[in-house]
Write a protein that holds these residues in place. Structure first.
Motif, PDB file in Angstrom:
ATOM      1  N   VAL A  84       0.832  -1.199   0.000  1.00  0.00           N
ATOM      2  CA  VAL A  84       0.000   0.000   0.000  1.00  0.00           C
ATOM      3  C   VAL A  84       0.875   1.262   0.000  1.00  0.00           C
ATOM      4  O   VAL A  84       0.585   2.240  -0.702  1.00  0.00           O
ATOM      5  N   GLU A  88       0.767   4.164  -2.753  1.00  0.00           N
ATOM      6  CA  GLU A  88       0.476   5.563  -2.408  1.00  0.00           C
ATOM      7  C   GLU A  88       1.552   6.491  -2.951  1.00  0.00           C
ATOM      8  O   GLU A  88       1.258   7.575  -3.472  1.00  0.00           O
ATOM      9  N   SER A  94      -4.110   0.624  -7.457  1.00  0.00           N
ATOM     10  CA  SER A  94      -3.954  -0.800  -7.140  1.00  0.00           C
ATOM     11  C   SER A  94      -2.549  -1.237  -7.520  1.00  0.00           C
ATOM     12  O   SER A  94      -1.992  -0.773  -8.522  1.00  0.00           O
ATOM     13  N   ALA A 123      -3.263  -5.580  -4.291  1.00  0.00           N
ATOM     14  CA  ALA A 123      -3.779  -4.805  -3.162  1.00  0.00           C
ATOM     15  C   ALA A 123      -4.384  -3.506  -3.662  1.00  0.00           C
ATOM     16  O   ALA A 123      -3.807  -2.838  -4.533  1.00  0.00           O
ATOM     17  N   SER A 124      -5.547  -3.167  -3.122  1.00  0.00           N
ATOM     18  CA  SER A 124      -6.148  -1.865  -3.432  1.00  0.00           C
ATOM     19  C   SER A 124      -5.536  -0.819  -2.504  1.00  0.00           C
ATOM     20  O   SER A 124      -5.416  -1.043  -1.303  1.00  0.00           O
ATOM     21  N   VAL A 125      -5.146   0.285  -3.076  1.00  0.00           N
ATOM     22  CA  VAL A 125      -4.507   1.352  -2.300  1.00  0.00           C
ATOM     23  C   VAL A 125      -5.564   2.229  -1.638  1.00  0.00           C
ATOM     24  O   VAL A 125      -5.441   2.614  -0.484  1.00  0.00           O
ATOM     25  N   ALA A 127      -9.321   3.088  -0.029  1.00  0.00           N
ATOM     26  CA  ALA A 127     -10.250   2.350   0.827  1.00  0.00           C
ATOM     27  C   ALA A 127     -11.453   1.865   0.006  1.00  0.00           C
ATOM     28  O   ALA A 127     -11.876   2.547  -0.932  1.00  0.00           O
ATOM     29  N   ARG A 129      -9.296  -1.130   1.727  1.00  0.00           N
ATOM     30  CA  ARG A 129      -8.057  -1.796   1.340  1.00  0.00           C
ATOM     31  C   ARG A 129      -8.217  -3.308   1.450  1.00  0.00           C
ATOM     32  O   ARG A 129      -8.208  -3.878   2.534  1.00  0.00           O
ATOM     33  N   ASN A 221     -15.927   1.690   4.278  1.00  0.00           N
ATOM     34  CA  ASN A 221     -14.606   1.776   3.656  1.00  0.00           C
ATOM     35  C   ASN A 221     -13.576   0.854   4.292  1.00  0.00           C
ATOM     36  O   ASN A 221     -12.373   1.088   4.168  1.00  0.00           O
ATOM     37  N   ARG A 222     -14.040  -0.200   4.966  1.00  0.00           N
ATOM     38  CA  ARG A 222     -13.040  -1.097   5.558  1.00  0.00           C
ATOM     39  C   ARG A 222     -13.574  -2.526   5.675  1.00  0.00           C
ATOM     40  O   ARG A 222     -14.757  -2.746   5.903  1.00  0.00           O
TER      41      ARG A 222
END
Length: 301
Positions: A84, A88, A94, A123-125, A127, A129, A221-222
């Motif tokens: 992540v 970022e 992603s 992995a999605s960066v 949210a 995540r 978002n989680r």
């Protein structure tokens, strides 16, 4: 009965279609392929990287760009937090990494056979995540080792791309809150298996969900829970939770995201298991009746 199943299937399809409406292709930054197989070849990572990016782009679900940092593959595999952080820094929505877990070439009379185990993590960066996984075992044959490995790499890359692309589109909802559940006693091997707790989800046999798949349950978002699919039926499936937030109570309507699809299903779907068990019982009864008939004939004589 079939009318009810049809209604359930249509409703499930609408739920899935509504929940995974996402812009495609999704941008993905590929950090590279690390070779952890212990092989002495310096070309394996490059061959697999090319095959994997091509296979992912062909799905139409992903638009893959390879990171320009040549030192990244040396640091792989990264953990979730590091993935992540890299995403970022690169402002990528992603990120993806892959690892050659095993690579073996074997000379045979008619050529060379290569065996390859490829593992990938996306992995999605942004949210929520979520971490998606894929794993493929493949073989390839050729007149020489490079050709055999290239074919194995192509097969493994296509399987990994299939798993990741399918998982990205499979989303559903929680239908029933957690409960303590026994597997159906019709299946003899499942009589002693007890899963606690479990949730019933809308993804089912019709959308192709296999036994052994893994899911994340998301609210807002989680992610708030994760689990493994232990039973697949028409209209719904059963998920055994492997982790969950103690402070959060799962609710009907929580979003379910598939995070892993096995290369081969761990078990048959429930309807097929019942049919198989019924046919086995029918066969055993016929054999027993035949033996009883033969025994009765001998006794009569």
């Amino acid at each position: 009965m079939f009318r009810r199943l049809g209604v359930v299937s249509i409703v499930t399809g609408l739920l899935v279609a509504g929940l995974h409406a996402a812009p495609y292709p999704m941008p993905v930054l590929c950090l590279g392929v690390a070779d952890r197989s212990g092989s002495r070849s310096n070309d394996y990572s490059a061959i697999v990287l090319q095959a994997l990016t091509d296979a992912l782009n062909r799905t139409g679900v992903f638009a893959v760009k390879v990171a320009e940092d040549p030192n990244l593959p040396k640091r792989l595999p990264l953990d979730a937090a590091e993935l992540v952080a890299v995403g970022e820094a690169a402002k990528a929505p992603s990120v993806l990494q892959a690892v050659i877990a095993n690579a073996v070439t074997r000379s045979e009379r008619n050529g060379v056979t290569a065996s390859l185990t490829l593992e990938a993590v996306r992995a999605s960066v942004a949210a929520p995540r979520v971490i998606w996984k894929a794993r493929a075992v493949a073989q390839g044959r050729g007149d020489h080792a490079p050709a055999a490995f290239a074919r194995a790499a192509q097969t493994a890359a296509e399987e990994v791309a299939r798993q990741l692309a399918t998982a990205a589109q499979l989303r559903g909802q929680v239908l029933l809150p957690p409960a303590y559940t026994f597997l159906d006693p019709v299946h003899p091997a499942g009589r002693e298996r007890f899963y606690a707790p479990t949730v019933r989800i809308s993804l089912d046999l019709i959308v192709g969900l296999p036994v052994g798949a893994e899911v994340a349950i998301v609210r807002g978002n989680r992610p708030i829970a994760a689990g493994r699919v232990v039973e697949v039926d028409y209209g719904s499936s059963l998920v055994a939770l492997t982790c969950w937030e103690p402070a959060e109570r799962l609710q009907i309507g929580d979003v379910v995201t598939v995070t892993y699809l096995p290369q081969r299903s761990a078990d048959l779907p429930l309807p097929l298991r019942k049919e198989k068990d019924f046919r086995r019982a029918e066969r055993d009864f016929a054999v027993a009746a035949f033996i009883a008939g033969v025994a009765a004939a001998f006794v009569g004589e």
